[in-house]
Design an enzyme around this catalytic site. Structure first.
Site, short mmCIF file in Angstrom:
data_model
loop_
_atom_site.label_atom_id
_atom_site.label_comp_id
_atom_site.label_asym_id
_atom_site.label_seq_id
_atom_site.Cartn_x
_atom_site.Cartn_y
_atom_site.Cartn_z
N TYR A 152 33.13 39.16 34.74
CA TYR A 152 33.91 40.24 35.35
C TYR A 152 33.80 40.20 36.87
CZ TYR A 152 35.36 45.07 36.35
OH TYR A 152 35.99 46.18 36.85
N LYS A 156 36.70 39.65 39.87
CA LYS A 156 36.95 40.61 40.93
C LYS A 156 36.64 40.03 42.31
CE LYS A 156 38.41 44.22 38.61
NZ LYS A 156 39.75 44.81 38.84
#
Length: 244
Positions: A152, A156
């Site tokens: 994740y 990002k």
């Protein structure tokens, strides 16, 4: 100046995106509530905005699908006359150690978080009216580097890498581009799967000693997309109560 500013908010049917959509609408901006699958939830946001005297429509779009994103911009153009603000709040999260992360989950995260952000940013660069603003959404975990957030946080980090580059590429159009990177925020996405003890531990980490709320993040976005925040450009703003 345009008579009324127009915003597209992806991921606008729930959580942080919903708070952003209603906040911008309360400030007088017409809002396109973008959603992937939650049609009923998006309709609720539109109803909430219009009941308060605002203007809003819902538009379905997978942010990674360039044709669907273009159609969402078309809907904004046809209904409200153009687009001034784009907030890409759509995102996907799957938590796992790097050793155990299913690559299918990695691909789904990267499709939404990287490709989706890129597609929305590309369409924004092509279609935004001069004087506008783009806000993408990252996460403070890029800096905090918690275990199980590897895939994740990697997706990002790519979002943050686009920010200053796009700001520079839009030179001459008076358009700002910034990223907001929330810390632990009390949304369904964040709370799902966590024990009360885990939530309490995370809430105690910032000096302000609480979790963030969707409204906390919406306030930062409203500042960055409004006249008072227009001198802030090319930045990643870590809205996390001082957790790092």
């Amino acid at each position: 100046m345009n008579e009324q500013r127009v915003a597209i908010v992806t991921g606008g049917s729930r959580g942080i995106g919903r708070a952003i959509a209603t906040k911008l609408a309360a400030q007088g901006t017409a809002v396109v509530v973008g959603y992937a699958g939650g049609a009923d939830a998006a309709a609720e946001v539109v109803d909430e905005i219009t009941a308060a005297g605002g203007r809003a429509i819902a538009a379905q779009a997978d942010v990674a699908d360039e044709k669907a994103v273009a159609a969402m911009f078309d809907a904004a153009q046809e209904t409200f006359g153009g687009v001034d603000v784009v907030v890409n709040s759509a995102g996907r999260m799957a938590l796992s150690t790097i050793a155990d992360l299913d690559l299918a989950d990695l691909d789904r995260m990267h499709r939404t978080n990287i490709r989706g952000t890129f597609v929305v940013a590309r369409e924004s660069a092509r279609r935004l009216r001069n004087g506008g603003a783009v806000v993408t959404v990252s996460t403070s975990v890029v800096g905090l580097q918690f275990p199980t957030y590897g895939g994740y946080a990697a997706s990002k980090g790519a979002v943050e890498a686009l920010t200053l580059i796009l700001a520079r590429e839009l030179r001459g159009r008076d358009i700002t581009v910034n990223t907001v990177a929330p810390g632990p925020t009390a949304t369904d996405l964040f709370l799902d799967g966590k024990t009360d003890a885990q939530i309490d531990q995370l809430a105690k980490q910032p000096p302000l000693e609480r979790l963030g709320t969707p409204d906390d993040i919406a306030g930062v976005v409203a500042f960055l997309t409004g006249p008072d925040g227009h001198w802030v450009n090319g930045q990643t703003v870590r809205a996390n109560g001082g957790i790092i």
